[in-house]
Design an enzyme around this catalytic site. Structure first.
Site, mmCIF file in Angstrom:
data_model
loop_
_atom_site.group_PDB
_atom_site.id
_atom_site.type_symbol
_atom_site.label_atom_id
_atom_site.label_comp_id
_atom_site.label_asym_id
_atom_site.label_seq_id
_atom_site.Cartn_x
_atom_site.Cartn_y
_atom_site.Cartn_z
ATOM 1 N N THR A 165 34.832 33.142 37.765
ATOM 2 C CA THR A 165 34.152 33.472 37.002
ATOM 3 C C THR A 165 33.436 34.637 36.602
ATOM 4 O O THR A 165 32.754 35.095 36.275
ATOM 5 C CB THR A 165 33.307 32.256 35.870
ATOM 6 O OG1 THR A 165 32.010 31.695 37.027
ATOM 7 C CG2 THR A 165 34.383 31.093 35.215
ATOM 8 N N SER A 166 33.746 35.208 38.077
ATOM 9 C CA SER A 166 33.242 36.649 38.304
ATOM 10 C C SER A 166 33.905 38.313 37.244
ATOM 11 O O SER A 166 33.752 38.393 36.651
ATOM 12 C CB SER A 166 32.887 36.868 39.978
ATOM 13 O OG SER A 166 32.293 37.735 40.119
ATOM 14 N N ARG A 167 34.348 38.745 38.454
ATOM 15 C CA ARG A 167 35.415 39.379 38.181
ATOM 16 C C ARG A 167 36.615 39.589 38.933
ATOM 17 O O ARG A 167 36.855 38.845 40.009
ATOM 18 C CB ARG A 167 35.452 40.883 38.895
ATOM 19 C CG ARG A 167 33.915 40.590 38.235
ATOM 20 C CD ARG A 167 34.169 41.665 36.808
ATOM 21 N NE ARG A 167 32.895 42.605 36.234
ATOM 22 C CZ ARG A 167 31.893 42.096 35.587
ATOM 23 N NH1 ARG A 167 31.966 40.096 35.052
ATOM 24 N NH2 ARG A 167 30.871 42.312 34.306
ATOM 25 N N GLU A 200 42.438 42.519 32.783
ATOM 26 C CA GLU A 200 42.831 41.481 32.068
ATOM 27 C C GLU A 200 42.786 42.550 30.622
ATOM 28 O O GLU A 200 42.770 42.580 29.509
ATOM 29 C CB GLU A 200 41.679 40.874 31.717
ATOM 30 C CG GLU A 200 40.394 42.035 31.912
ATOM 31 C CD GLU A 200 38.752 40.494 32.035
ATOM 32 O OE1 GLU A 200 37.799 40.280 31.508
ATOM 33 O OE2 GLU A 200 39.005 39.862 33.176
ATOM 34 N N CYS A 203 30.352 36.999 42.769
ATOM 35 C CA CYS A 203 29.871 37.792 43.992
ATOM 36 C C CYS A 203 30.389 38.932 42.544
ATOM 37 O O CYS A 203 31.437 38.975 41.908
ATOM 38 C CB CYS A 203 30.703 37.868 44.605
ATOM 39 S SG CYS A 203 31.790 37.933 44.818
ATOM 40 N N HIS A 215 37.379 35.423 29.622
ATOM 41 C CA HIS A 215 36.135 36.009 30.340
ATOM 42 C C HIS A 215 34.935 35.411 28.544
ATOM 43 O O HIS A 215 34.254 35.944 28.369
ATOM 44 C CB HIS A 215 36.492 37.369 29.607
ATOM 45 C CG HIS A 215 35.245 38.386 30.587
ATOM 46 N ND1 HIS A 215 35.416 39.186 31.708
ATOM 47 C CD2 HIS A 215 33.861 37.421 31.517
ATOM 48 C CE1 HIS A 215 34.811 39.435 32.528
ATOM 49 N NE2 HIS A 215 33.988 39.336 32.038
ATOM 50 N N ASP A 266 27.467 35.230 51.891
ATOM 51 C CA ASP A 266 26.549 35.886 50.933
ATOM 52 C C ASP A 266 26.714 37.322 52.296
ATOM 53 O O ASP A 266 25.256 36.334 52.529
ATOM 54 C CB ASP A 266 25.703 35.609 50.002
ATOM 55 C CG ASP A 266 25.305 36.778 48.972
ATOM 56 O OD1 ASP A 266 24.728 37.986 49.060
ATOM 57 O OD2 ASP A 266 25.506 36.191 48.053
ATOM 58 N N LYS A 288 21.576 35.213 41.801
ATOM 59 C CA LYS A 288 21.058 33.651 39.822
ATOM 60 C C LYS A 288 22.575 33.205 39.671
ATOM 61 O O LYS A 288 21.833 31.827 39.116
ATOM 62 C CB LYS A 288 20.336 34.397 39.139
ATOM 63 C CG LYS A 288 19.932 35.436 39.377
ATOM 64 C CD LYS A 288 18.705 35.661 38.228
ATOM 65 C CE LYS A 288 17.359 36.694 38.445
ATOM 66 N NZ LYS A 288 17.238 37.304 39.437
ATOM 67 N N ILE A 289 23.155 33.295 39.806
ATOM 68 C CA ILE A 289 24.261 32.370 39.170
ATOM 69 C C ILE A 289 25.008 31.541 40.251
ATOM 70 O O ILE A 289 25.629 29.741 39.651
ATOM 71 C CB ILE A 289 26.084 33.200 38.663
ATOM 72 C CG1 ILE A 289 25.237 34.556 37.117
ATOM 73 C CG2 ILE A 289 26.811 32.410 38.099
ATOM 74 C CD1 ILE A 289 26.035 35.493 36.724
ATOM 75 N N ASP A 334 38.707 32.858 34.556
ATOM 76 C CA ASP A 334 37.990 32.900 33.307
ATOM 77 C C ASP A 334 38.001 34.412 33.088
ATOM 78 O O ASP A 334 37.619 35.043 32.679
ATOM 79 C CB ASP A 334 36.736 32.802 32.926
ATOM 80 C CG ASP A 334 35.480 33.135 31.647
ATOM 81 O OD1 ASP A 334 36.530 32.168 30.948
ATOM 82 O OD2 ASP A 334 34.499 33.696 31.935
#
Length: 332
Positions: free
Chosen positions: A235-237, A266, A208, A298, A177, A157-158, A261
């Site tokens: 901006t994921s992990r 972290e 992802c 984050h 993907d 979705k993102i 992010d």
């Protein structure tokens, strides 16, 4: 009305603002805890019926075993990712985990675009410079996004929402993907292999979930395959990127910029105020010295719409579990 007590770990003031209204006129009582869920803090949930965790809480097998001893059979994740949960242990112990899969794809996608524009046009540096009455634009040369090639890793979705935002910039959109999105073709999204993505893209953006298969997918070898001057956005992990390799790529000017992010280590820093102490993490400290690196804590998800949706879905998940209804957001 029977009351169910939920221990909320790793909470901040804004959690109260969204969750207290969400539990009004419900059978739920929230115990707000500032501590992250760890082996040392798990005892704080002893008299509760469920726990609710965030991205940096730990749900390893020993912690899950302790929760099971307390009679807790429900874990609520007020986030989409669940890489911090030992799913096999949870299944073995009969603990159900429910998440919030799609609180606001727009929030993260729009933030990612903001990071890209900020890095490209050096807005973060310009802001600091003019506050010192320095109005020179030397060193701020950017580039047009029009005509550039961007690679999107992860088209859930993102990722798809991010692709929709990019359509207005006239960019070539590539993606990787294992499970292509159904509406990719109408967005002009072309799926290629990881190697093709690395070779072709001026910008790479990661959207992802983290899994055992993609830990450090950005590493010394993959960076070597990328275009010189590539911009990397995450901006994921954090663990998608080997940060030490990223630092080396930045030093060698192979990587032209990074917008992060998230960060793989972290836990002790993000969401916390550490302004009165030095950073002990040498890799993070080095990363923060680069003028072409933008690190934020984050916060890509952090919009009013998103936090309201997280609260509503989390409490809805709890209601479904205790009412014996279908669990549409079940992880295990």
């Amino acid at each position: 009305m029977k009351k169910f007590k939920i221990a909320f770990f790793d909470t901040k003031p804004y959690d109260r603002l969204t969750f207290e209204p969400a539990v009004e006129n419900t059978p739920f009582e929230i115990l707000f805890l500032e501590a992250r869920l760890t082996r040392h803090s798990v005892k704080m949930a002893e008299e509760c019926h469920a726990v609710c965790i965030f991205v940096n809480d730990e749900l390893s097998a020993p912690i899950l075993e302790k929760l099971a001893q307390f009679g807790i059979r429900l874990v609520l994740l007020r986030c989409a990712g669940f890489n911090n949960v030992d799913l096999e242990a949870a299944k073995r112990l009969g603990i159900t985990a429910l998440r919030v899969p799609a609180y606001s794809p727009r929030a993260v996608a729009e933030y990612t675009l903001g990071m890209l524009l900020c890095l490209d046009r050096k807005i973060h540096r310009a802001f600091c410079r003019v506050r010192e009455n320095n109005f020179s634009i030397n060193g701020f040369l950017g580039f047009d996004l029009y005509g550039k090639t961007i690679g999107i890793v992860g088209t859930g979705k993102i990722g798809i929402t991010f692709a929709k935002l990019l359509q207005g910039f006239g960019m070539r959109l590539l993606a990787y993907d294992p499970y292509p999105a159904k509406d990719a073709a109408e967005l002009g999204l072309e799926y290629v292999s990881c190697d093709e993505l690395y070779h072709a893209c001026d910008i790479l953006s990661f959207h992802c979930p983290l899994s055992a298969e993609n830990v450090h997918m950005v590493n010394k070898d993959s960076i070597g395959k990328m275009k010189r001057g590539v911009i990397i956005l995450n901006t994921s992990r954090g663990k998608l990127i080997d940060t030490a390799a990223l630092v080396e790529g930045l030093k060698a000017k192979k990587i032209g910029g990074a917008g992060l992010d998230v960060y793989e280590e972290e836990t002790d820093y993000f969401f916390e105020d550490r302004s009165d102490s030095a950073i002990d993490d040498d890799v993070l400290a080095r990363l923060l010295t680069f003028p072409n690196v933008l690190v934020t804590s984050h916060q890509a998800f952090f919009t009013r719409e998103a936090v309201d949706a997280i609260a509503a879905t989390t409490i809805g998940n709890a209601s479904a579990f205790f009412d014996g209804k279908p669990l549409v957001n079940k992880v295990c």
